[in-house]
Each structure stands twice: as C-alpha cells, then as structure tokens.
Scaffold this motif. Structure first.
Motif, PDB file in Angstrom:
ATOM      1  N   LYS A 287     -14.874  -7.645 -16.780  1.00 39.60           N
ATOM      2  CA  LYS A 287     -14.162  -6.638 -15.989  1.00 39.60           C
ATOM      3  C   LYS A 287     -15.034  -5.377 -15.873  1.00 39.60           C
ATOM      4  O   LYS A 287     -14.717  -4.323 -16.422  1.00 39.60           O
ATOM      5  N   GLU A 290     -13.572  -1.910 -14.909  1.00 40.08           N
ATOM      6  CA  GLU A 290     -12.631  -1.243 -15.797  1.00 40.08           C
ATOM      7  C   GLU A 290     -13.437  -0.616 -16.931  1.00 40.08           C
ATOM      8  O   GLU A 290     -14.492  -1.137 -17.316  1.00 40.08           O
ATOM      9  N   ARG A 333     -15.205  -5.019 -20.858  1.00 38.37           N
ATOM     10  CA  ARG A 333     -15.127  -3.906 -19.910  1.00 38.37           C
ATOM     11  C   ARG A 333     -16.364  -3.027 -20.056  1.00 38.37           C
ATOM     12  O   ARG A 333     -17.027  -3.052 -21.088  1.00 38.37           O
TER      13      ARG A 333
END
Length: 514
Positions: A287, A290, A333
């Motif tokens: 991700k 993020e 992330r």
C-alpha cells in the motif's frame, strides 16, 4: 467435519506463522536499537557539528543538508522541500565585558535577529530604567539614554531555584523570599507600564533616543539557566545577561557606581533565505500510497545547541528510520518522516506540509511526534480519536513491558490545540499522537535556554524511545485496514457545552521581515 477441522488447523497455523514473523521483526528492532545504535553519532554531528538551528540561519540549512546526506547514506531517499522564506541572520561572537568600576567578562547572549554592535564593540555606562510619575516623565528622561546601555528586566531577589529553598531554608525565610519576589516583580511591571510603551515598543523608543543597546535577563528559575529568544531592536543589539551578572550591573547602577561595559556583538544579516522541511521515506510495497509518519521539528532557538528541543526528537526519528530500513526494508505502507522548519515561530513547517499535500491527508494511517526533551516516553493521549484505544492498545502490546511500564495513556483524550507539530495534523483529521517524555527538569533547565546542550541528553532513555517508536510504526504499517478517524468533540470546561475540533491554520511563509 474433517474439512472444517482441517480449515481450522490451517487458519491457526497461518495466524501462528504471522505472529512468529511479527515477533521476529520486533526482536530485530530491539537488537538493532541496542547493539548498533547511532544516537550518539547523530547527536554529535547535529548538536556539536552544526550547532543551533535558528530558522533562516546558515546552521539551519547545514542541518537540512546533513539530514539528507545521512539518510541517503542509509539507502533512504530524502529531500529538502521548500515551504517559505525567512529573514536571514547569522550569529557572530559576543563579548560582554564590564570595564568599570572593575573588570569582569560577563556571561550573556545576543538575542536572535538583533543588530550588531560596531566593530570592536561600543563602550558605555549601564543605567536602570527609573521610576516615572507618568509617560510624560518618561519622554522627558528619554534623551538621557544617548550613549548608554539600558537595563529592562526586573532584578531577581534570589538566584536559587525554589526547590533549593525548600530543601534548606526555614519555612519563614522561604515565605519571606516569595513575598519579596512578588513585590519586586509587581513594582517592576508597574515601572514598565508607566512608560506608556509596549514590551516591544520600549526598546525601539530607547534605541531611537540613542541608546547603545538593551540589556535583559530572562531567568529560567534554574541554576545558570536563562531563556534565550529574539530581540525587537532594529538599530542596536539586545543581549540577555546571566542572572548573576545582570544582578551585579543592576546593583552597581542602583547604588550610583556607574558601571560601564564594552559590548561587542558581531551578528550578520544575510538577506531573505529559503526555508525547508526535510522529508525522507521508505516506500511501501503493498500500500505505497498509504503512510505512517514520523514527526519532529528540526529548528531550535540558539541560546544553546537545541539538544533537547528538539535535537533529541530529531535523532530519535532519524534512528527509527535507520532501524526500520535495516530490519523492515519493505514495509506494507510507506514510512515517511518530516523534520519540520520553524516550529518555534508557530508550527510553520508542519502547517505548510499539511497545506501543501492535501492529497495525502486522508491516506495517513497514523503520525507519531516527539518534542519535549530527552526523557523516556511516559504519556500518550488518543487526541480525541474515539477508537484510538483499540489500535494503539494493540500496537503497544507488542512493546516490551520494561519500556512501557511507566507509560500512562489517556483514551480517547482531547485534541491538542497548540504546542508542537502533531497538532497541525490533528487539525486536519489525521490520527496524530505526541510521545510525551519524562521531564528531566526540561522547563527550568533546557527548554529554550542557554543550557540546552549535548551533555543534557540521556541516551539510554532515547534508545528506549527508539524501540517504542519503531515498534509502533511497524505495527501501524502492518495494520490490515486504515484505522478509524471518528472524533470526539471535546466539552468546553467553562460552559459545559460541546466545543469544536481544532481548526486547520495556515503557516507564516514570509517571516521576520518587518
């Protein structure tokens, strides 16, 4: 039934493998932090090698460049991101010598952004601001300051902190001292008020009347500690003297002995300077859009070297990034760190980042900020996020108990309204948390003082903080989903009515140029 059984066993094995992998990373964080710490090296390079980091100064720019090159040497991409401009000013030598009625070199500091003295200094008598019947009497007296230095701070009744009095004085003597201090401070405040000038307007009136300089003393209520901020003069230097040397000059002037000093303060104006935040990141794999953020302001006042405000926060976040790059190089992330400029003048760097990156705000999983000294982290508030206990509690559960045993938490807590950089993000709705540290006499001895230097750093405490913070960041990265941002609106204690969530505020992008 057998199929369900096998499914259950498989699920348990999967969970077991995940927990085992998680524990391995946490063990690696602890090992790297304790056996390969770079905290002392970072502190030496920043506090000793660069020095204080006043916004707009060459040292601030040098610090930003050092941080970028250090991150790059660790394989972490980093950049300096411009957000504004500031009045450039460089501190030079400051020599303050009493030359009459006898000779003594005095301990003092030129205040930031105040002008320099002539080359070699300027000699002059030191006078006290006298008592005036009214502002007309002040105006009549004003021409007498030409060629003199004027003292504008109240004399201190004692140079001993209250805790020293409490330990050794009789109760009667302690109470007598406190009453006398209240009386002296009230009388001095009245004296200043009678001039008809504001705190900043009075020095300007004095310099326009020909005063050679302004002398103050802002005692921090600790042995040898004075607060060092900025001056308001435009033509002549303003210097802050230590309590004992200010008291010496004050008593001599008060008794008619006409003390004289030579003040040589060689600061330099450097024009308008760009201001930056240093940003570094470890890119996420699953991700990448993020973020889990680390946060600490990079700038400082320049009475000392900004060691505990906020050198310790700075080296903490740099060390956490180094540790995570070494043991967790492919986070789920993106891990982002912000080293903010001009926090001391109003959270300007972090406010600019929030304002300049609106596309990121909804994608920040959590932010961890540290900015109140060298001590162990002992306070953590949920900042008004209703479900903060759920996820912060899970993440803290992975931190060794010997590190969290003193940690006090408050959930959901209330949103911060000022003070340090996490507030810039809370106002924008980001779950941002300040890692509050043990005091270590911070407010009396190192916060904005001449004593905020390398020797005050307690490295064992900062090492513990690196472990705690690195684990929190790791757990926040691994959290399956984005955490809840539901907010609890605080109750106004004065009215009993619901208050408001803190408003997002814009930074000052052109500073110190009036």
């Amino acid at each position: 039934m057998n199929k369900i059984y096998r499914y259950g066993i498989g699920l348990l094995l999967l969970v077991s493998v995940k927990v085992q992998a998680q524990n391995q990373i946490i063990d690696a964080i602890i090992k790297e932090a304790t056996e390969n710490s770079k905290l002392e090296v970072l502190a030496h390079e920043i506090m000793d090698g660069v020095g204080p980091r006043l916004v707009g100064s060459p040292q601030m720019q040098k610090a930003h460049d050092l941080a970028v090159s250090t991150y790059q040497s660790w394989g972490i991409p980093a950049r300096n991101e411009k957000w504004g401009e500031w009045r450039g000013w460089e501190r030079g030598i400051t020599h303050i010598d009493m030359i009459a009625p006898w000779t003594r070199s005095l301990a003092g500091t030129q205040l930031a952004w105040s002008p320099s003295s002539p080359q070699g200094g300027a000699k002059g008598e030191v006078v006290i601001l006298p008592e005036f019947a009214d502002s007309l009497a002040f105006q009549k007296w004003l021409p007498t300051v030409k060629g003199k230095y004027v003292m504008l701070s109240a004399p201190q009744v004692t140079g001993r902190p209250d805790y020293n009095w409490e330990e050794f004085a009789t109760p009667e003597s302690f109470e007598k001292m406190k009453a006398e201090r209240i009386k002296v401070n009230a009388a001095w405040s009245s004296r200043l008020m009678t001039t008809g000038k504001s705190r900043t307007g009075l020095p300007l009136a004095l310099e326009n009347a020909g005063a050679l300089g302004i002398i103050t003393s802002y005692w921090s209520n600790g042995f040898g500690a004075n607060k060092i901020f900025s001056g308001s003069t435009k033509k002549v230097p303003t210097v802050d003297l230590s309590l004992e040397d200010y008291g010496l000059l004050f008593r001599l002037a008060e008794s008619g002995k006409k003390p004289q000093i030579n003040l040589n303060a060689q600061s330099k104006e450097t024009g308008v300077q760009p201001t930056y935040n240093t940003i570094a990141e470890i890119k996420g794999t699953e991700k990448p859009d993020e973020y889990v953020m680390l946060s600490a302001h990079f700038d400082s006042w320049d009475g000392g070297t900004g060691a505990t405000d906020n050198g310790t926060g700075t080296i903490l976040m740099m060390e956490v990034m180094r540790i995570l790059k070494a043991v967790y190089p492919n986070p789920k992330r993106t891990i982002l760190v912000g080293h903010w400029g001009s926090e001391e003048q109003g959270l300007n760097g972090s406010r600019a980042f929030v304002e300049d990156h609106p596309e990121m705000i909804d994608k920040i999983q959590a932010l961890f900020n540290q900015d109140n000294g060298t001590g162990r982290i002992v306070n953590l508030s949920g900042m008004g996020f209703v479900h903060s206990y759920d996820y912060i509690g899970r993440w803290l559960n992975k931190v060794p108990s010997d590190i969290t045993r003193e940690l006090k938490t408050e959930f959901p807590g209330n949103p911060g309204t000022g003070g340090t950089d996490h507030v810039s993000f809370v106002a924008a709705g980001v779950p941002a948390f300040n890692l509050g540290a043990l005091n270590w006499s911070y407010f009396n001895y190192t916060w904005h003082t001449n004593l905020d230097t390398y020797d005050k750093i307690v490295f064992d405490d900062v090492r513990n903080n690196a472990i705690l913070t690195a684990i929190l960041v790791y757990m926040a990265c691994e959290e399956p989903e984005m955490v809840s941002r539901e907010q609890r609106i605080p109750i106004n204690p004065r009215t009993g009515e619901p208050g408001e969530w803190p408003a997002q505020r814009s930074p000052t992008r052109k500073g110190g140029m009036n």
